[in-house]
Design a protein around this motif. Sequence first.
Motif, PDB file in Angstrom:
ATOM      1  N   LYS A  78       0.835  -1.200   0.000  1.00  0.00           N
ATOM      2  CA  LYS A  78       0.000   0.000   0.000  1.00  0.00           C
ATOM      3  C   LYS A  78       0.871   1.253   0.000  1.00  0.00           C
ATOM      4  O   LYS A  78       0.610   2.201  -0.746  1.00  0.00           O
ATOM      5  N   VAL A  79       1.909   1.250   0.801  1.00  0.00           N
ATOM      6  CA  VAL A  79       2.798   2.413   0.878  1.00  0.00           C
ATOM      7  C   VAL A  79       3.544   2.612  -0.434  1.00  0.00           C
ATOM      8  O   VAL A  79       3.668   3.734  -0.931  1.00  0.00           O
ATOM      9  N   ILE A  80       4.028   1.527  -1.030  1.00  0.00           N
ATOM     10  CA  ILE A  80       4.754   1.620  -2.303  1.00  0.00           C
ATOM     11  C   ILE A  80       3.843   2.181  -3.391  1.00  0.00           C
ATOM     12  O   ILE A  80       4.235   3.070  -4.160  1.00  0.00           O
ATOM     13  N   ILE A  81       2.614   1.677  -3.475  1.00  0.00           N
ATOM     14  CA  ILE A  81       1.673   2.169  -4.481  1.00  0.00           C
ATOM     15  C   ILE A  81       1.381   3.646  -4.250  1.00  0.00           C
ATOM     16  O   ILE A  81       1.357   4.448  -5.186  1.00  0.00           O
ATOM     17  N   GLY A  82       1.186   4.038  -2.999  1.00  0.00           N
ATOM     18  CA  GLY A  82       0.944   5.443  -2.680  1.00  0.00           C
ATOM     19  C   GLY A  82       2.109   6.327  -3.088  1.00  0.00           C
ATOM     20  O   GLY A  82       1.921   7.408  -3.646  1.00  0.00           O
ATOM     21  N   ASP A  83       3.333   5.861  -2.814  1.00  0.00           N
ATOM     22  CA  ASP A  83       4.519   6.628  -3.201  1.00  0.00           C
ATOM     23  C   ASP A  83       4.624   6.772  -4.714  1.00  0.00           C
ATOM     24  O   ASP A  83       5.000   7.831  -5.223  1.00  0.00           O
ATOM     25  N   LEU A  84       4.298   5.709  -5.451  1.00  0.00           N
ATOM     26  CA  LEU A  84       4.331   5.774  -6.915  1.00  0.00           C
ATOM     27  C   LEU A  84       3.303   6.772  -7.453  1.00  0.00           C
ATOM     28  O   LEU A  84       3.588   7.545  -8.368  1.00  0.00           O
ATOM     29  N   VAL A  85       2.113   6.759  -6.886  1.00  0.00           N
ATOM     30  CA  VAL A  85       1.076   7.692  -7.317  1.00  0.00           C
ATOM     31  C   VAL A  85       1.500   9.127  -7.024  1.00  0.00           C
ATOM     32  O   VAL A  85       1.343  10.022  -7.869  1.00  0.00           O
ATOM     33  N   LYS A  86       2.089   9.376  -5.848  1.00  0.00           N
ATOM     34  CA  LYS A  86       2.556  10.725  -5.512  1.00  0.00           C
ATOM     35  C   LYS A  86       3.649  11.183  -6.470  1.00  0.00           C
ATOM     36  O   LYS A  86       3.650  12.324  -6.928  1.00  0.00           O
ATOM     37  N   ALA A  87       4.574  10.283  -6.801  1.00  0.00           N
ATOM     38  CA  ALA A  87       5.646  10.631  -7.736  1.00  0.00           C
ATOM     39  C   ALA A  87       5.072  10.956  -9.112  1.00  0.00           C
ATOM     40  O   ALA A  87       5.503  11.917  -9.763  1.00  0.00           O
ATOM     41  N   LEU A  88       4.094  10.186  -9.557  1.00  0.00           N
ATOM     42  CA  LEU A  88       3.451  10.442 -10.852  1.00  0.00           C
ATOM     43  C   LEU A  88       2.736  11.788 -10.849  1.00  0.00           C
ATOM     44  O   LEU A  88       2.855  12.567 -11.804  1.00  0.00           O
TER      45      LEU A  88
ATOM     46  N   ASP B  70       2.996  17.508 -12.550  1.00  0.00           N
ATOM     47  CA  ASP B  70       2.750  18.837 -11.999  1.00  0.00           C
ATOM     48  C   ASP B  70       1.289  19.024 -11.589  1.00  0.00           C
ATOM     49  O   ASP B  70       0.676  20.057 -11.861  1.00  0.00           O
ATOM     50  N   ARG B  71       0.740  17.997 -10.949  1.00  0.00           N
ATOM     51  CA  ARG B  71      -0.651  18.032 -10.484  1.00  0.00           C
ATOM     52  C   ARG B  71      -0.667  18.354  -8.998  1.00  0.00           C
ATOM     53  O   ARG B  71       0.178  17.873  -8.238  1.00  0.00           O
ATOM     54  N   ASN B  72      -1.628  19.155  -8.589  1.00  0.00           N
ATOM     55  CA  ASN B  72      -1.798  19.459  -7.170  1.00  0.00           C
ATOM     56  C   ASN B  72      -2.466  18.280  -6.472  1.00  0.00           C
ATOM     57  O   ASN B  72      -3.401  17.678  -7.000  1.00  0.00           O
ATOM     58  N   TRP B  73      -1.979  17.958  -5.296  1.00  0.00           N
ATOM     59  CA  TRP B  73      -2.583  16.906  -4.487  1.00  0.00           C
ATOM     60  C   TRP B  73      -2.298  17.216  -3.027  1.00  0.00           C
ATOM     61  O   TRP B  73      -1.398  17.969  -2.699  1.00  0.00           O
ATOM     62  N   SER B  74      -3.097  16.633  -2.164  1.00  0.00           N
ATOM     63  CA  SER B  74      -2.859  16.806  -0.735  1.00  0.00           C
ATOM     64  C   SER B  74      -3.033  15.460  -0.043  1.00  0.00           C
ATOM     65  O   SER B  74      -3.833  14.622  -0.469  1.00  0.00           O
ATOM     66  N   LYS B  75      -2.257  15.260   0.981  1.00  0.00           N
ATOM     67  CA  LYS B  75      -2.287  14.012   1.731  1.00  0.00           C
ATOM     68  C   LYS B  75      -3.551  13.954   2.582  1.00  0.00           C
ATOM     69  O   LYS B  75      -3.895  14.913   3.254  1.00  0.00           O
TER      70      LYS B  75
END
Length: 85
Positions: free
Chosen positions: A62-72, A77-82
Motif C-alpha cells: 500500500k505504501v509503495i503504491i501510494g509513493d508511486l502515485v505521488k511521484a506520478l 505537476d498536479r496538485n494533491w494533498s495528503k
Amino acid sequence: MVTLQLKQLVVPPGHRVLFHDVNWQEFEAILAELGEKRCSRSAYFNGTLEIRVPLPEHEKTKVIIGDLVKALLDECDRNWSKFTY
C-alpha cells in the motif's frame, strides 16, 4: 449471554473475526472503543461486523503504491494533498 471486552479480543495479522447481529449503535460504540489509532480494519454490512488485521506485506505494498502515485502526480505537476485520518 456472555459479554466480553474488546481488549480481550486478539486478531493476529492476516486473520479476521466476524460478529453477526450487530446493530448500528453497537458498531459505532465498538469503533469508538477501538479508537482512531488502530491497526485493524472494520467493515459493517447488514448487521455483520468484520474486523481484520492486514499482513505487514499488504501494508508495505500500500505504501509503495501510494509513493508511486505521488511521484506520478508530482511529475505531471498536479496538485494533491495528503489525506490523513
